[in-house]
Design a protein around this motif. Structure first.
Motif, PDB file in Angstrom:
ATOM      1  N   THR A   1       0.893  -1.150  -0.096  1.00 30.39           N
ATOM      2  CA  THR A   1      -0.047  -0.079   0.083  1.00 30.39           C
ATOM      3  C   THR A   1       0.708   1.152   0.136  1.00 30.39           C
ATOM      4  N   ILE A   2       2.002   1.283   0.720  1.00 24.90           N
ATOM      5  CA  ILE A   2       2.693   2.424   0.798  1.00 24.90           C
ATOM      6  C   ILE A   2       3.438   2.520  -0.706  1.00 24.90           C
ATOM      7  N   HIS A   3       3.800   1.353  -1.561  1.00 19.73           N
ATOM      8  CA  HIS A   3       4.347   1.346  -2.718  1.00 19.73           C
ATOM      9  C   HIS A   3       3.534   2.014  -3.583  1.00 19.73           C
ATOM     10  N   LEU A   4       2.091   1.850  -3.402  1.00 16.58           N
ATOM     11  CA  LEU A   4       1.090   2.355  -4.414  1.00 16.58           C
ATOM     12  C   LEU A   4       0.998   3.839  -4.027  1.00 16.58           C
ATOM     13  N   ALA A   5       0.854   4.040  -2.760  1.00 15.24           N
ATOM     14  CA  ALA A   5       0.832   5.440  -2.244  1.00 15.24           C
ATOM     15  C   ALA A   5       1.587   6.197  -2.671  1.00 15.24           C
ATOM     16  N   LEU A   6       2.862   5.810  -3.223  1.00 10.03           N
ATOM     17  CA  LEU A   6       3.825   6.777  -3.712  1.00 10.03           C
ATOM     18  C   LEU A   6       3.809   6.965  -5.043  1.00 10.03           C
ATOM     19  N   ARG A   7       3.420   5.974  -5.726  1.00  8.62           N
ATOM     20  CA  ARG A   7       3.113   5.983  -7.232  1.00  8.62           C
ATOM     21  C   ARG A   7       1.827   7.005  -7.426  1.00  8.62           C
ATOM     22  N   GLN A   8       1.006   6.817  -6.677  1.00  8.99           N
ATOM     23  CA  GLN A   8      -0.301   7.728  -6.837  1.00  8.99           C
ATOM     24  C   GLN A   8       0.092   9.261  -6.328  1.00  8.99           C
ATOM     25  N   PHE A   9       0.867   9.493  -5.491  1.00 11.89           N
ATOM     26  CA  PHE A   9       1.346  10.959  -5.208  1.00 11.89           C
ATOM     27  C   PHE A   9       2.229  11.363  -6.292  1.00 11.89           C
ATOM     28  N   LYS A  10       3.030  10.612  -7.026  1.00  7.23           N
ATOM     29  CA  LYS A  10       3.972  11.106  -8.199  1.00  7.23           C
ATOM     30  C   LYS A  10       3.090  11.143  -9.222  1.00  7.23           C
ATOM     31  N   ALA A  11       1.842  10.499  -9.388  1.00  5.20           N
ATOM     32  CA  ALA A  11       0.949  10.764 -10.443  1.00  5.20           C
ATOM     33  C   ALA A  11      -0.072  11.796 -10.143  1.00  5.20           C
ATOM     34  N   ARG A  12       0.065  12.495  -9.151  1.00  2.00           N
ATOM     35  CA  ARG A  12      -0.629  13.749  -8.508  1.00  2.00           C
ATOM     36  C   ARG A  12      -2.205  13.248  -8.344  1.00  2.00           C
ATOM     37  N   ASN A  13      -2.260  11.974  -8.071  1.00  2.00           N
ATOM     38  CA  ASN A  13      -3.721  11.561  -7.618  1.00  2.00           C
ATOM     39  C   ASN A  13      -3.927  11.319  -6.105  1.00  2.00           C
ATOM     40  N   MET A  14      -4.126  12.866  -5.748  1.00  2.00           N
ATOM     41  CA  MET A  14      -4.245  12.953  -4.360  1.00  2.00           C
ATOM     42  C   MET A  14      -5.202  12.197  -3.303  1.00  2.00           C
ATOM     43  N   SER A  15      -6.479  11.993  -4.034  1.00  2.00           N
ATOM     44  CA  SER A  15      -7.662  11.223  -3.454  1.00  2.00           C
ATOM     45  C   SER A  15      -6.996   9.736  -3.262  1.00  2.00           C
ATOM     46  N   SER A  16      -6.273   9.021  -4.200  1.00  2.00           N
ATOM     47  CA  SER A  16      -5.941   7.708  -3.965  1.00  2.00           C
ATOM     48  C   SER A  16      -4.892   7.686  -3.010  1.00  2.00           C
ATOM     49  N   TYR A  17      -4.162   8.568  -3.260  1.00  2.00           N
ATOM     50  CA  TYR A  17      -2.732   8.737  -2.112  1.00  2.00           C
ATOM     51  C   TYR A  17      -3.407   8.865  -0.667  1.00  2.00           C
ATOM     52  N   LYS A  18      -4.164   9.765  -0.535  1.00  2.00           N
ATOM     53  CA  LYS A  18      -4.744  10.012   0.965  1.00  2.00           C
ATOM     54  C   LYS A  18      -5.274   8.367   1.379  1.00  2.00           C
ATOM     55  N   GLN A  19      -6.235   7.867   0.453  1.00  2.00           N
ATOM     56  CA  GLN A  19      -6.587   6.682   0.977  1.00  2.00           C
ATOM     57  C   GLN A  19      -5.411   5.504   1.320  1.00  2.00           C
ATOM     58  N   LEU A  20      -4.638   5.414   0.200  1.00  2.00           N
ATOM     59  CA  LEU A  20      -3.558   4.419   0.461  1.00  2.00           C
ATOM     60  C   LEU A  20      -2.671   4.656   1.720  1.00  2.00           C
ATOM     61  N   ILE A  21      -2.210   5.891   1.816  1.00  2.00           N
ATOM     62  CA  ILE A  21      -1.462   6.225   3.010  1.00  2.00           C
ATOM     63  C   ILE A  21      -2.150   6.027   4.347  1.00  2.00           C
ATOM     64  N   THR A  22      -3.250   6.514   4.501  1.00  2.00           N
ATOM     65  CA  THR A  22      -4.295   6.037   5.649  1.00  2.00           C
ATOM     66  C   THR A  22      -4.327   4.654   5.768  1.00  2.00           C
ATOM     67  N   LEU A  23      -4.568   3.904   4.744  1.00  2.00           N
ATOM     68  CA  LEU A  23      -4.530   2.457   4.733  1.00  2.00           C
ATOM     69  C   LEU A  23      -3.102   1.907   5.233  1.00  2.00           C
ATOM     70  N   THR A  24      -2.021   2.288   4.780  1.00  3.05           N
ATOM     71  CA  THR A  24      -0.850   1.975   5.517  1.00  3.05           C
ATOM     72  C   THR A  24      -0.741   2.223   6.898  1.00  3.05           C
ATOM     73  N   ALA A  25      -0.986   3.347   7.228  1.00  2.00           N
ATOM     74  CA  ALA A  25      -1.039   3.712   8.480  1.00  2.00           C
ATOM     75  C   ALA A  25      -1.848   2.635   9.623  1.00  2.00           C
ATOM     76  N   LEU A  26      -3.208   2.312   9.010  1.00  2.00           N
ATOM     77  CA  LEU A  26      -3.723   1.700   9.645  1.00  2.00           C
ATOM     78  C   LEU A  26      -3.106   0.184   9.810  1.00  2.00           C
ATOM     79  N   LEU A  27      -2.950  -0.332   8.637  1.00  4.56           N
ATOM     80  CA  LEU A  27      -2.086  -1.573   8.575  1.00  4.56           C
ATOM     81  C   LEU A  27      -0.967  -1.670   9.627  1.00  4.56           C
ATOM     82  N   GLY A  28      -0.294  -0.541   9.741  1.00  2.02           N
ATOM     83  CA  GLY A  28       0.950  -0.554  10.896  1.00  2.02           C
ATOM     84  C   GLY A  28       0.417  -0.630  12.018  1.00  2.02           C
TER      85      GLY A  28
END
Length: 184
Positions: A64-91
């Motif tokens: 999920t953090i790998h995908l979050a980084l990809r979404q951030f670089k693609a400037r897809n902030m909505s997906s980035y927020k979801q993935l970074i949150t999911l990563t934190a929750l998984l942690g």
């Protein structure tokens, strides 16, 4: 190609130094474990099953953090927020599973002061949990920043540094789990 393009960002460099230091600490822990294991009063026991569940969680969080980084670089902030949150929750779920594992150990009479082998598990796994929770705090800060980041002023460096660290603590857990499984 300019010389500045070949330089590593200071935050990335600092992270690599920190990861080297953390690696040295855990090498010291596992080396001490091996030395103490040779003593007559060593008591072997199986790791709690929940530690394997937590492994699946932390491996998923690396994805999920790998995908979050990809979404951030693609400037897809909505997906980035979801993935970074999911990563934190998984942690957080990983850390909860570790605490449940400690509870399981305690229910089998394996407390911090019951045996040297149990003490090592508590200290080493506990130190790893603290490193994961430090990463969770960083992820939550990145999430909060995502709400105020403007696309024209954003930098991928913080998420790249966080991603590197997150993959590191993931790999460190895999090392520890394999180590504990083989060096009983």
């Amino acid at each position: 190609m300019s010389a500045s393009r070949n330089k590593i960002h200071p935050h990335k460099y600092s992270m690599w130094i920190a990861m080297a230091s953390i690696t040295m600490m855990f090498i010291g822990f596992t080396s001490a474990y091996v030395v103490k294991r040779a003593q007559a009063n060593w008591q072997s026991f199986s790791l709690p099953t929940i530690f394997w569940v937590s492994t699946a969680l932390i491996l998923t969080s690396s994805l999920t953090i790998h995908l979050a980084l990809r979404q951030f670089k693609a400037r897809n902030m909505s997906s980035y927020k979801q993935l970074i949150t999911l990563t934190a929750l998984l942690g957080i779920a990983f850390a909860v599973c570790q605490v449940i594992g400690f509870s399981d150990m305690k229910s089998h009479g394996l407390t911090l002061d019951s045996t040297v082998s149990a003490s090592f598990i508590y200290v080493i796994v506990g130190a790893h949990i603290l490193h994961v929770l430090g990463g969770v705090i960083v992820l939550l800060i990145l999430f909060a920043r995502a709400y105020r980041t403007r696309i024209r002023t954003y930098s991928a460096v913080p998420i790249e540094v966080a991603s590197t660290y997150w993959h590191f603590v993931d790999g460190l857990w895999i090392y520890l789990l394999i180590f504990f499984s083989l060096a009983r």
